[in-house]
Scaffold this motif. Structure first.
Motif, PDB file in Angstrom:
ATOM      1  N   TYR A   1      11.116   4.008   3.824  1.00  0.00           N
ATOM      2  CA  TYR A   1       9.693   4.323   3.787  1.00  0.00           C
ATOM      3  C   TYR A   1       9.307   5.043   2.497  1.00  0.00           C
ATOM      4  CZ  TYR A   1       9.744   3.642   8.892  1.00  0.00           C
ATOM      5  OH  TYR A   1       9.885   3.132  10.152  1.00  0.00           O
ATOM      6  N   LYS A   2       8.107   4.753   2.020  1.00  0.00           N
ATOM      7  CA  LYS A   2       7.505   5.616   1.002  1.00  0.00           C
ATOM      8  C   LYS A   2       7.244   6.978   1.647  1.00  0.00           C
ATOM      9  CE  LYS A   2       4.802   2.048  -1.417  1.00  0.00           C
ATOM     10  NZ  LYS A   2       3.403   1.603  -1.704  1.00  0.00           N
TER      11      LYS A   2
ATOM     12  N   GLY B   1      -0.849  -0.514   6.664  1.00  0.00           N
ATOM     13  CA  GLY B   1       0.442  -0.521   5.974  1.00  0.00           C
ATOM     14  C   GLY B   1       1.117  -1.875   6.025  1.00  0.00           C
TER      15      GLY B   1
ATOM     16  N   LEU C   1       1.673   2.385  11.660  1.00  0.00           N
ATOM     17  CA  LEU C   1       1.590   2.138  10.221  1.00  0.00           C
ATOM     18  C   LEU C   1       0.853   0.835   9.935  1.00  0.00           C
ATOM     19  CD1 LEU C   1       2.354   2.697   7.273  1.00  0.00           C
ATOM     20  CD2 LEU C   1       4.613   1.710   7.739  1.00  0.00           C
TER      21      LEU C   1
ATOM     22  N   ASP D   1       5.081  -0.445   2.347  1.00  0.00           N
ATOM     23  CA  ASP D   1       5.234   0.922   2.832  1.00  0.00           C
ATOM     24  C   ASP D   1       6.582   1.135   3.508  1.00  0.00           C
ATOM     25  OD1 ASP D   1       2.375   2.139   2.508  1.00  0.00           O
ATOM     26  OD2 ASP D   1       2.062   0.147   3.353  1.00  0.00           O
ATOM     27  N   ASN D   2       7.168   0.053   3.994  1.00  0.00           N
ATOM     28  CA  ASN D   2       8.457   0.126   4.680  1.00  0.00           C
ATOM     29  C   ASN D   2       9.168  -1.198   4.474  1.00  0.00           C
ATOM     30  OD1 ASN D   2      10.622   0.689   6.363  1.00  0.00           O
ATOM     31  ND2 ASN D   2       9.475   0.380   8.261  1.00  0.00           N
TER      32      ASN D   2
ATOM     33  N   VAL E   1       3.856   7.805   3.310  1.00  0.00           N
ATOM     34  CA  VAL E   1       3.528   7.243   4.628  1.00  0.00           C
ATOM     35  C   VAL E   1       3.378   8.354   5.659  1.00  0.00           C
ATOM     36  CG1 VAL E   1       4.491   5.936   6.568  1.00  0.00           C
ATOM     37  CG2 VAL E   1       4.474   4.939   4.281  1.00  0.00           C
TER      38      VAL E   1
END
Length: 337
Positions: A175-176, A207, A202, A122-123, A179
């Motif tokens: 980041y996506k 995440g 997150l 996610d990050n 998110v």
């Protein structure tokens, strides 16, 4: 290019919160414009906190030459507000953040996107190469302390990793976009450490945050002891003060300076009554000094820089710890009132 050729490349948005950064903003923006990622898939949003120097003029001049650059106002002048304004104005599938006094290598975006897609994280982020804003002996000493495990503890993005490592935070981050739909935006009540709280939120939501060794970025650190003290006092203060506005906005490692300062203060108080406490206090200080001496002499390039590092370590640790202690006192007084 570094991105897997078979993949359809996503559009990316780079968000740069800024205020009075005329010395660094052009270099920062250009490092993204001149990267190896397809130019038509990049947008750069500089969110300016009503700068009083030449920052706005510089960004406006760049935007006239390149329509990929957008300047928007942050009238509240607070970093998390700037970050949220940037996210809401962005259109990219992946959202990058950058400090105005940072500089990215040409393959930074492509590597982040590649690793994000391949890992499903996610990050994602990389390792910070810390260099002084001013190349003085003090500035060099501070940059070395901020790259040392003794100086920054478990912050792996500062000390480096050998392989992809799941962590609790990365510098700035890629980041996506989803998110922000899933867990919301940055907490605008946190003047500092909003990224730490967001990344912990997150992680708690399931995440994944991954630090990659082959992603690097340059960060220009403070170059005077006064700047070092003020910055880390604020960081330490908001680690604790942030608890008033968020659910545990820190990791346990962020409490280490506070615990150290409290241990010394309690030791000083009880040293008057118990000789064993006095002995333990001196042992603690002695071990701390030996660690500083070892780390300074092993990393220092010259005697002058080594001696300045010996000063910089306690300034870093005590400013952070005292900041956290002041936050505890402030919170208690606020509760009493």
């Amino acid at each position: 290019r570094n991105v897997v050729n078979s993949l359809k490349l996503p559009k990316v948005s780079i968000i740069i919160p800024a205020r009075n950064e005329e010395k660094f903003i052009e270099r920062c923006v250009k490092s993204f414009l001149d990267c190896d990622y397809p130019g038509e898939l990049i947008e750069i949003i500089v969110v300016d906190g009503m700068s009083e120097d030449g920052t706005r003029d510089i960004v406006n001049e760049i935007s006239i030459r390149d329509n990929r650059v957008l300047l928007i106002d942050n009238e509240k002048k607070i970093t998390p507000v700037a970050m949220n304004l940037g996210v809401k104005a962005s259109t990219g599938e992946y959202i990058f953040f950058s400090g105005a006094h940072s500089e990215m290598p040409s393959d930074y975006i492509s590597k982040c996107v590649q690793h994000a897609i391949e890992s499903g994280a996610d990050n994602v982020g990389g390792v910070v190469k810390t260099v002084p804003r001013v190349k003085s002996s003090v500035g060099i000493a501070i940059s070395k302390v901020l790259s040392s495990p003794l100086g920054v503890g478990g912050a792996k993005f500062r000390t480096g990793v050998c392989k992809p490592t799941e962590v609790d935070t990365v510098p700035f981050g890629c980041y996506k976009r989803e998110v922000f739909d899933r867990i919301g935006y940055f907490n605008e009540q946190l003047v500092r450490n909003q990224d730490i709280e967001f990344n912990l939120r997150l992680k708690r939501a399931g995440g994944k945050i991954i630090l990659f060794a082959d992603i690097e970025l340059t960060y220009y650190s403070r170059s005077t002891f006064k700047e070092l003290w003020n910055n880390n006092f604020g960081n330490g203060f908001w680690v604790i003060a942030g608890s008033r506005y968020a659910n545990i906005p820190f990791s346990l490692r962020h409490l280490a300076p506070l615990i150290f300062v409290l241990t010394l203060l309690i030791g000083i108080v009880f040293c008057v009554f118990f000789s064993i406490v006095c002995m333990l206090l001196w042992i603690t200080l002695g071990v701390y000094l030996l660690l500083i001496l070892y780390e300074s002499f092993s990393r220092g390039e010259s005697l002058s820089i080594t001696l300045l590092m010996i000063l910089a370590f306690p300034i870093l640790h005590f400013s952070y710890g005292i900041g956290s202690l002041c936050a505890i006192i402030f919170s208690e007084r606020a509760a009493d009132s």
